[in-house]
Design a protein around this motif. Structure first.
Motif, PDB file in Angstrom:
ATOM      1  N   SER A 112      97.728 118.777  46.849  1.00 49.85           N
ATOM      2  CA  SER A 112      97.055 119.396  47.989  1.00 49.85           C
ATOM      3  C   SER A 112      97.724 120.714  48.388  1.00 49.85           C
ATOM      4  O   SER A 112      97.148 121.511  49.114  1.00 49.85           O
ATOM      5  CB  SER A 112      97.014 118.441  49.172  1.00 49.85           C
ATOM      6  OG  SER A 112      98.285 117.923  49.403  1.00 49.85           O
ATOM      7  N   ILE A 130      92.870 107.082  49.603  1.00 50.26           N
ATOM      8  CA  ILE A 130      92.572 105.670  49.882  1.00 50.26           C
ATOM      9  C   ILE A 130      92.148 104.947  48.605  1.00 50.26           C
ATOM     10  O   ILE A 130      92.492 103.782  48.389  1.00 50.26           O
ATOM     11  CB  ILE A 130      91.504 105.571  50.982  1.00 50.26           C
ATOM     12  CG1 ILE A 130      92.139 106.000  52.302  1.00 50.26           C
ATOM     13  CG2 ILE A 130      90.982 104.153  51.122  1.00 50.26           C
ATOM     14  CD1 ILE A 130      91.171 106.237  53.394  1.00 50.26           C
ATOM     15  N   GLU A 165      90.580 114.840  50.294  1.00 55.45           N
ATOM     16  CA  GLU A 165      91.905 114.237  50.106  1.00 55.45           C
ATOM     17  C   GLU A 165      91.921 112.793  50.609  1.00 55.45           C
ATOM     18  O   GLU A 165      92.590 111.938  50.042  1.00 55.45           O
ATOM     19  CB  GLU A 165      92.933 115.068  50.869  1.00 55.45           C
ATOM     20  CG  GLU A 165      94.330 114.876  50.388  1.00 55.45           C
ATOM     21  CD  GLU A 165      94.677 115.809  49.250  1.00 55.45           C
ATOM     22  OE1 GLU A 165      95.822 116.205  49.184  1.00 55.45           O
ATOM     23  OE2 GLU A 165      93.793 116.126  48.422  1.00 55.45           O
ATOM     24  N   ILE A 166      91.141 112.525  51.667  1.00 54.18           N
ATOM     25  CA  ILE A 166      91.230 111.212  52.314  1.00 54.18           C
ATOM     26  C   ILE A 166      90.652 110.091  51.440  1.00 54.18           C
ATOM     27  O   ILE A 166      91.364 109.136  51.129  1.00 54.18           O
ATOM     28  CB  ILE A 166      90.588 111.273  53.716  1.00 54.18           C
ATOM     29  CG1 ILE A 166      91.436 112.204  54.584  1.00 54.18           C
ATOM     30  CG2 ILE A 166      90.510 109.910  54.341  1.00 54.18           C
ATOM     31  CD1 ILE A 166      90.732 112.683  55.804  1.00 54.18           C
ATOM     32  N   LEU A 210      84.149 107.900  51.642  1.00 50.78           N
ATOM     33  CA  LEU A 210      85.183 107.262  52.455  1.00 50.78           C
ATOM     34  C   LEU A 210      84.903 105.772  52.657  1.00 50.78           C
ATOM     35  O   LEU A 210      85.796 104.948  52.401  1.00 50.78           O
ATOM     36  CB  LEU A 210      85.320 108.008  53.787  1.00 50.78           C
ATOM     37  CG  LEU A 210      86.523 107.642  54.628  1.00 50.78           C
ATOM     38  CD1 LEU A 210      87.810 107.906  53.876  1.00 50.78           C
ATOM     39  CD2 LEU A 210      86.527 108.433  55.929  1.00 50.78           C
ATOM     40  N   TRP A 232      82.410 112.281  53.739  1.00 56.18           N
ATOM     41  CA  TRP A 232      82.728 111.463  54.912  1.00 56.18           C
ATOM     42  C   TRP A 232      81.821 110.255  55.044  1.00 56.18           C
ATOM     43  O   TRP A 232      82.246 109.187  55.461  1.00 56.18           O
ATOM     44  CB  TRP A 232      82.631 112.298  56.194  1.00 56.18           C
ATOM     45  CG  TRP A 232      83.688 113.343  56.284  1.00 56.18           C
ATOM     46  CD1 TRP A 232      83.524 114.673  56.094  1.00 56.18           C
ATOM     47  CD2 TRP A 232      85.071 113.147  56.584  1.00 56.18           C
ATOM     48  NE1 TRP A 232      84.718 115.326  56.237  1.00 56.18           N
ATOM     49  CE2 TRP A 232      85.680 114.416  56.543  1.00 56.18           C
ATOM     50  CE3 TRP A 232      85.849 112.030  56.869  1.00 56.18           C
ATOM     51  CZ2 TRP A 232      87.030 114.591  56.787  1.00 56.18           C
ATOM     52  CZ3 TRP A 232      87.195 112.208  57.113  1.00 56.18           C
ATOM     53  CH2 TRP A 232      87.772 113.484  57.076  1.00 56.18           C
ATOM     54  N   CYS A 236      86.297 112.694  43.545  1.00 55.22           N
ATOM     55  CA  CYS A 236      87.187 113.448  44.419  1.00 55.22           C
ATOM     56  C   CYS A 236      88.072 114.410  43.629  1.00 55.22           C
ATOM     57  O   CYS A 236      88.366 115.504  44.103  1.00 55.22           O
ATOM     58  CB  CYS A 236      88.069 112.506  45.209  1.00 55.22           C
ATOM     59  SG  CYS A 236      87.178 111.663  46.473  1.00 55.22           S
ATOM     60  N   SER A 266      88.578 117.159  53.452  1.00 52.69           N
ATOM     61  CA  SER A 266      87.652 116.023  53.427  1.00 52.69           C
ATOM     62  C   SER A 266      87.789 115.194  52.168  1.00 52.69           C
ATOM     63  O   SER A 266      87.527 114.012  52.206  1.00 52.69           O
ATOM     64  CB  SER A 266      86.204 116.460  53.587  1.00 52.69           C
ATOM     65  OG  SER A 266      86.089 117.817  53.582  1.00 52.69           O
TER      66      SER A 266
END
Lengths: 204, 363, 160
Positions: free
Chosen positions: B134, B172, B167-168, B343, B339, B215, B165
């Motif tokens: 990142s 996970i 990276e999350i 996610l 999102w 991603c 947005s």
């Protein structure tokens, strides 16, 4: 020392002639031929030139594909000046080379893109076939392979932009430099003043 | 390995201290060489494959069948004039490509290419990889801001928004791997997957694989997520003002990151350097023929490298295939996709893998 | 929820279909024409560079009527200098220049010519390094009798 320079020239010329990244620049119908030259049946990628760069900072070659009007001229000159050295120009189509059929009585067309920027290869046609564009690229590669860096500098010195670009980007000042001798065959030899007179005659 | 190296230097009558000092440099020299080689090959591969996908021929004039095309590009970019406009922030403008490039290079050091070919083997390897990947975005944002160009700035901002947005769900999705392997060490994650095709992490965490794959394409700004350098909207995005070698560094960073992301996915989900069989092919086929243990070790080592390269290039081909197919997303679609879709999927994947882990281990 | 799942599934199917279509092309032989090695098959009515024909005895087919000059959309593109032979009282074409850099290859001159003296050839590789070299004078434009006959036959076939 000379041998080293020659060796560098050979490697460098080989590299840059085989990686001509053109600028995405098309102003009219020749642009369509340019696009189809990069499509499947003609495939400009075979010469390593399919990398059409959108930013002039990364381009090596500008193919002026289409009519350049007085309104477009400052933008073209600006784009050319934004390109990093060494940079090359292919004037594609009749409108770019001399003004084509707009040469005699148009109020808006620049008579030949070489009044604005130094042209390396002239490609006539209205519009030329995609194969003719590939041929022009091959001829440009031939030219690049035989010239040294020093010669290129001298060439550019001799072919300085022939137009005075005004501060406020007003198109009216885009007249040929009076010191510059217009290379043109035929009747129209000097500047635009004469053209306008001639245009009036034609209209009458 | 170090002992061997020290011995060689000792034969050359060099003091021990030189061996100690240079030992740390060697992996990085190797990594840099590997990186350049990989990128040069990858760019050529992409141009060729894209050409074949669109029924063209691709570069075939330079060298045998166009093999030297990328070399020509690289040499040309090296010699190209370096333009810096007056209004730029000169320090940041110069440093931005380096910031984009350096973290990728460190990630190369963290990757277990084979059992022994790993430059930095640390306990929190997985964590460090994502922290560093990142960081590349910082370079891109800096490039956008320091260029003093509206298109560059927009490209940089888009890149930042995209990185935040994506990276999350990425992290996970990877968390499920940490759950399954019980470790953050990349080598241990690979070792936990030993035992053939069906013990690979892709089976318990298939959703995670999909999420991570999507991603990671977004993370390295590839089509269809190449909004930071969207040619039809932002001229050339964050690298609009870059020319010559600085542009080449961005180019290098992008393709190196693409390669290392593929290596990472194959390490986490496809068993890394492990073969899809219960045992190494060289053991199955040649165990009775070759009795020498040292030769066997070398063979196994080479085979490990082969499996990793095979898996990585399969993924790379998939990415190029996607590039040849899909158009670019709109900015709001990009955000919504991350999102609203990825996610929740990543969370579902985490819960599922945890349940599977509990069911297998029985507590 | 149900809607979202349906949407997701249909989206996956659509993307898979698109990717399968692209993959089909991967195994097709490429349709690229290797241009510099293989010249393209030009259509029979392709209008390339203009040329002047000669009669079978080597004299100019052009009679200097200047119809082409009148019909040309680019003013003064074709320039013809003629003189009268004092003995035979015939018009002799002394200079015939065409600026290929301005020509738009419309073919009007070839249609209007009463003697079929000016024709379009198949030549399209006209790129050159300078603007002066694009101006073709009479010597460069004139073809030898053999070629002229071939082109004339071709044109007559087209007319039929």
């Amino acid at each position: 020392m000379k041998i080293i320079f020659t060796a560098i020239d050979i490697v460098y010329n080989w590299a840059r002639s085989n990686s001509l990244w053109p600028l995405t620049f098309a102003t009219s119908c020749c642009g369509i031929e340019m696009i189809s030259a990069s499509a499947a049946s003609y495939d400009i990628a075979r010469f390593g030139a399919e990398v059409f760069r959108a930013s002039p900072r990364q381009a090596d070659l500008i193919i002026t594909a289409g009519t350049i009007t007085h309104k477009m001229a400052p933008a073209l000159v600006q784009l050319y000046e934004q390109m990093p050295e060494p940079k090359y120009v292919i004037a594609m189509g009749a409108c770019c080379i001399t003004g084509g059929m707009y040469e005699n009585d148009s109020y808006s067309v620049v008579r030949g893109v070489d009044r604005l920027i130094p042209v390396d290869v002239y490609l006539p046609g209205c519009p030329p076939r995609p194969e003719a564009l590939l041929d022009a690229i091959i001829k440009l590669q031939k030219k690049m392979k035989t010239e040294s860096l020093l010669e290129r500098k001298q060439y550019l010195e001799a072919h300085k932009p022939r137009v005075i670009l005004s501060e406020d980007r007003d198109c009216e000042i885009l007249l040929p430099n009076p010191d510059f001798e217009v290379i043109h065959w035929g009747v129209q030899t000097i500047g635009y003043d004469k053209d306008y007179k001639k245009a009036e005659v034609n209209c009458v | 390995m170090y002992d061997l190296y020290a011995k060689i230097l000792n034969i050359l009558r060099l003091p021990e201290i030189i061996a100690q000092l240079t030992w740390a440099v060697i992996p990085f020299a190797c990594i840099a060489a590997l990186m350049v080689f990989v990128v040069i090959f990858l760019v050529l591969m992409e141009r060729k494959f894209l050409a074949w996908l669109t029924v063209r021929k691709g570069p075939n004039r330079v060298g045998p069948n166009g093999f030297l095309q990328t070399f020509a590009d690289a040499i040309k970019l090296l010699f190209k004039e370096d333009i810096m406009s007056e209004e730029t922030n000169k320090l940041l403008f110069t440093i931005a490509p380096v910031i984009a490039f350096a973290p990728v290079m460190i990630i190369y050091g963290l990757m277990p290419f084979t059992e022994h070919l790993i430059a930095i083997n640390i306990a929190v390897g997985l964590f460090l990889v994502f922290a560093l990947s990142s960081l590349t975005t910082v370079g891109i944002v800096l490039a956008g801001w320091s260029s003093n160009n509206k298109y560059s700035l927009l490209g940089g901002m888009r890149s930042a928004a995209q990185a935040i947005s994506y990276e999350i769900p990425l992290v996970i999705a990877v968390l499920s791997i940490a759950v399954l392997a019980g470790s953050l060490n990349l080598k241990e994650i690979v070792t936990a997957q030993s035992g053939g095709l069906f013990s690979w992490n892709i089976f318990p965490a298939f959703i995670g694989f999909i999420v991570l794959f999507i991603c990671s394409i977004a993370e390295v700004n590839r089509v269809p997520f190449d909004l930071p350098e969207a040619e039809s909207e932002l001229v050339s995005g964050y690298n609009t003002e870059y020319s010559g070698m600085k542009f080449a560094l961005f180019f290098l960073a992008e393709y190196a990151a693409l390669f290392i992301m593929s290596v990472l996915i194959s390490t986490l989900f496809l068993g890394g350097y492990l073969p899809p069989f219960n045992d190494y092919l060289s053991i199955i086929l040649l165990d009775n023929i070759i009795k020498n243990q040292a030769i066997m070790d070398i063979l196994i080592h080479l085979e490990q490298g082969f499996w990793l390269v095979a898996k990585t290039y399969t993924l790379l081909f998939l990415i190029i295939w996607i590039r040849g197919t899909l158009p670019r997303l709109r900015a709001d679609q990009l955000m919504g996709f991350s999102w609203k879709f990825l996610l929740p999927l990543a969370f579902i994947n985490l819960i599922l893998t945890s349940i599977i882990k509990l069911a297998i281990q029985g507590y | 929820m149900k809607n979202a799942v349906n949407k997701t599934i249909s989206g996956i199917i659509e993307i898979a279909r698109g990717m399968a279509t692209i993959m089909k092309h991967f195994f097709r032989p490429s349709i690229t024409l290797e241009y510099p090695e293989k010249k393209p098959d030009l259509p029979p009515r392709f209008r390339g560079r203009l040329a002047l024909l000669t009669n079978s005895d080597g004299t100019d087919a052009c009679i200097g009527c200047k119809s082409c000059v009148k019909v040309c959309p680019c003013v003064d593109l074709i320039q013809i200098e003629t003189s009268k032979d004092p003995e035979t009282k015939k018009i002799v074409v002394e200079q015939f220049t065409i600026d290929i850099g301005r020509c738009i290859f419309c073919g009007n001159c070839t249609e209007i010519c009463p003697k079929n003296a000016i024709v379009s050839t198949d030549e399209f590789e006209l790129a050159d390094y300078s603007r002066e070299s694009l101006v073709f004078d009479k010597k460069a434009l004139t073809l030898d009798p053999e070629k002229s006959q071939r082109l004339r036959d071709k044109k007559e076939k087209e007319v039929k």
